[in-house]
Design a protein around this motif. Structure first.
Motif, PDB file in Angstrom:
ATOM      1  N   ASN A  90      41.357  46.748  44.397  1.00 45.52           N
ATOM      2  CA  ASN A  90      42.781  46.478  44.595  1.00 45.52           C
ATOM      3  C   ASN A  90      43.496  47.632  45.293  1.00 45.52           C
ATOM      4  OD1 ASN A  90      42.248  44.103  43.314  1.00 45.52           O
ATOM      5  ND2 ASN A  90      43.443  44.547  41.492  1.00 45.52           N
ATOM      6  N   GLU A  91      43.128  48.850  44.957  1.00 44.94           N
ATOM      7  CA  GLU A  91      43.740  49.997  45.625  1.00 44.94           C
ATOM      8  C   GLU A  91      43.356  50.016  47.103  1.00 44.94           C
ATOM      9  OE1 GLU A  91      43.571  54.824  45.416  1.00 44.94           O
ATOM     10  OE2 GLU A  91      43.562  53.719  43.517  1.00 44.94           O
ATOM     11  N   GLU A  92      42.082  49.764  47.404  1.00 44.29           N
ATOM     12  CA  GLU A  92      41.620  49.743  48.791  1.00 44.29           C
ATOM     13  C   GLU A  92      42.296  48.637  49.603  1.00 44.29           C
ATOM     14  OE1 GLU A  92      37.424  49.219  48.407  1.00 44.29           O
ATOM     15  OE2 GLU A  92      37.089  51.289  47.740  1.00 44.29           O
ATOM     16  N   GLN A  93      42.563  47.492  48.968  1.00 46.25           N
ATOM     17  CA  GLN A  93      43.104  46.328  49.657  1.00 46.25           C
ATOM     18  C   GLN A  93      44.614  46.182  49.492  1.00 46.25           C
ATOM     19  OE1 GLN A  93      41.210  44.464  51.694  1.00 46.25           O
ATOM     20  NE2 GLN A  93      39.565  45.890  51.190  1.00 46.25           N
ATOM     21  N   ASN A  94      45.246  47.138  48.831  1.00 42.60           N
ATOM     22  CA  ASN A  94      46.688  47.119  48.604  1.00 42.60           C
ATOM     23  C   ASN A  94      47.126  45.848  47.852  1.00 42.60           C
ATOM     24  OD1 ASN A  94      49.169  48.411  48.747  1.00 42.60           O
ATOM     25  ND2 ASN A  94      49.744  47.378  50.631  1.00 42.60           N
ATOM     26  N   ILE A  95      46.388  45.540  46.804  1.00 47.27           N
ATOM     27  CA  ILE A  95      46.657  44.385  45.940  1.00 47.27           C
ATOM     28  C   ILE A  95      47.203  44.902  44.613  1.00 47.27           C
ATOM     29  CG2 ILE A  95      45.578  42.515  44.594  1.00 47.27           C
ATOM     30  CD1 ILE A  95      43.524  42.252  46.856  1.00 47.27           C
ATOM     31  N   CYS A  96      48.200  44.210  44.082  1.00 49.31           N
ATOM     32  CA  CYS A  96      48.680  44.528  42.741  1.00 49.31           C
ATOM     33  C   CYS A  96      48.597  43.253  41.911  1.00 49.31           C
ATOM     34  CB  CYS A  96      50.089  45.100  42.758  1.00 49.31           C
ATOM     35  SG  CYS A  96      51.318  43.993  43.443  1.00 49.31           S
ATOM     36  N   GLY A  97      48.597  43.430  40.611  1.00 49.59           N
ATOM     37  CA  GLY A  97      48.508  42.249  39.770  1.00 49.59           C
ATOM     38  C   GLY A  97      48.449  42.596  38.308  1.00 49.59           C
ATOM     39  N   VAL A  98      48.277  41.556  37.531  1.00 56.68           N
ATOM     40  CA  VAL A  98      48.191  41.703  36.083  1.00 56.68           C
ATOM     41  C   VAL A  98      47.169  40.697  35.563  1.00 56.68           C
ATOM     42  CG1 VAL A  98      50.115  40.116  35.674  1.00 56.68           C
ATOM     43  CG2 VAL A  98      49.560  41.845  33.965  1.00 56.68           C
ATOM     44  N   LEU A  99      46.413  41.113  34.560  1.00 59.24           N
ATOM     45  CA  LEU A  99      45.404  40.259  33.934  1.00 59.24           C
ATOM     46  C   LEU A  99      45.707  40.172  32.440  1.00 59.24           C
ATOM     47  CD1 LEU A  99      42.613  38.758  33.993  1.00 59.24           C
ATOM     48  CD2 LEU A  99      41.582  40.987  33.513  1.00 59.24           C
ATOM     49  N   TYR A 100      45.804  38.955  31.948  1.00 56.70           N
ATOM     50  CA  TYR A 100      45.999  38.704  30.514  1.00 56.70           C
ATOM     51  C   TYR A 100      44.754  38.006  29.981  1.00 56.70           C
ATOM     52  CZ  TYR A 100      50.977  39.307  31.512  1.00 56.70           C
ATOM     53  OH  TYR A 100      52.180  39.803  31.914  1.00 56.70           O
ATOM     54  N   TYR A 101      44.470  38.233  28.704  1.00 55.66           N
ATOM     55  CA  TYR A 101      43.388  37.516  28.038  1.00 55.66           C
ATOM     56  C   TYR A 101      43.865  37.137  26.644  1.00 55.66           C
ATOM     57  CZ  TYR A 101      39.163  36.196  25.749  1.00 55.66           C
ATOM     58  OH  TYR A 101      38.240  35.469  25.060  1.00 55.66           O
ATOM     59  N   ALA A 102      43.664  35.880  26.282  1.00 51.12           N
ATOM     60  CA  ALA A 102      44.001  35.433  24.924  1.00 51.12           C
ATOM     61  C   ALA A 102      43.246  34.152  24.608  1.00 51.12           C
ATOM     62  CB  ALA A 102      45.504  35.190  24.784  1.00 51.12           C
ATOM     63  N   HIS A 103      42.736  34.063  23.418  1.00 52.30           N
ATOM     64  CA  HIS A 103      42.135  32.844  22.878  1.00 52.30           C
ATOM     65  C   HIS A 103      41.079  32.236  23.806  1.00 52.30           C
ATOM     66  CE1 HIS A 103      45.205  33.120  19.852  1.00 52.30           C
ATOM     67  NE2 HIS A 103      46.136  33.124  20.798  1.00 52.30           N
ATOM     68  N   GLY A 104      40.256  33.092  24.424  1.00 48.02           N
ATOM     69  CA  GLY A 104      39.158  32.607  25.251  1.00 48.02           C
ATOM     70  C   GLY A 104      39.508  32.321  26.701  1.00 48.02           C
ATOM     71  N   TYR A 105      40.735  32.660  27.111  1.00 46.74           N
ATOM     72  CA  TYR A 105      41.168  32.369  28.480  1.00 46.74           C
ATOM     73  C   TYR A 105      41.727  33.612  29.162  1.00 46.74           C
ATOM     74  CZ  TYR A 105      40.631  27.444  27.498  1.00 46.74           C
ATOM     75  OH  TYR A 105      40.093  26.226  27.175  1.00 46.74           O
ATOM     76  N   TYR A 106      41.416  33.720  30.446  1.00 46.62           N
ATOM     77  CA  TYR A 106      42.025  34.725  31.310  1.00 46.62           C
ATOM     78  C   TYR A 106      43.201  34.077  32.033  1.00 46.62           C
ATOM     79  CZ  TYR A 106      37.499  37.212  31.108  1.00 46.62           C
ATOM     80  OH  TYR A 106      36.361  37.854  30.717  1.00 46.62           O
ATOM     81  N   PHE A 107      44.216  34.856  32.303  1.00 44.82           N
ATOM     82  CA  PHE A 107      45.304  34.441  33.183  1.00 44.82           C
ATOM     83  C   PHE A 107      45.621  35.644  34.051  1.00 44.82           C
ATOM     84  CE2 PHE A 107      49.747  34.116  34.419  1.00 44.82           C
ATOM     85  CZ  PHE A 107      49.753  32.853  34.991  1.00 44.82           C
ATOM     86  N   GLN A 108      45.610  35.441  35.363  1.00 47.32           N
ATOM     87  CA  GLN A 108      45.849  36.561  36.264  1.00 47.32           C
ATOM     88  C   GLN A 108      46.773  36.150  37.396  1.00 47.32           C
ATOM     89  OE1 GLN A 108      42.449  38.222  38.446  1.00 47.32           O
ATOM     90  NE2 GLN A 108      43.368  40.240  38.179  1.00 47.32           N
ATOM     91  N   CYS A 109      47.678  37.069  37.750  1.00 50.84           N
ATOM     92  CA  CYS A 109      48.505  36.940  38.942  1.00 50.84           C
ATOM     93  C   CYS A 109      48.206  38.148  39.809  1.00 50.84           C
ATOM     94  CB  CYS A 109      49.991  36.917  38.597  1.00 50.84           C
ATOM     95  SG  CYS A 109      50.522  35.389  37.830  1.00 50.84           S
ATOM     96  N   ILE A 110      47.961  37.885  41.105  1.00 50.05           N
ATOM     97  CA  ILE A 110      47.692  38.947  42.055  1.00 50.05           C
ATOM     98  C   ILE A 110      48.590  38.762  43.263  1.00 50.05           C
ATOM     99  CG2 ILE A 110      45.352  39.535  41.334  1.00 50.05           C
ATOM    100  CD1 ILE A 110      44.266  37.550  43.362  1.00 50.05           C
TER     101      ILE A 110
END
Length: 83
Positions: free
Chosen positions: A34-54
């Motif tokens: 992400n640093e190399e590609q200038n990407i930002c985001g957030v990753l959440y995990y709960a109850h067996g599921y990932y949720f990510q916004c990039i």
């Protein structure tokens, strides 16, 4: 420069690795990429599921999303938002 935001949800696939091992590996690799590609985001995990916004430029975001689709830690990937 066109900025793209992509959000997805996926179900974690159980493996011989613990959840903490999986999250650690994801964070270590994503920080560098992400640093190399200038990407930002957030990753959440709960109850067996990932949720990510990039967010970043279109091509690096789409390349990352295709890597995630092929990642064997994810199943039932659902694209929630792409703008």
């Amino acid at each position: 420069m066109k900025i793209t935001q992509l959000c997805y949800a996926s179900k974690r696939i159980e493996s011989e690795y613990t959840l903490l091992d999986d999250l650690r590996e994801i964070l270590v690799k994503s920080r560098q990429y992400n640093e190399e590609q200038n990407i930002c985001g957030v990753l959440y995990y709960a109850h067996g599921y990932y949720f990510q916004c990039i967010q970043g430029e279109y091509e690096p975001i789409m390349n990352l999303y295709h890597k995630i689709i092929k990642d064997n830690r994810h199943n039932e990937i659902k694209l929630v938002q792409h703008k």
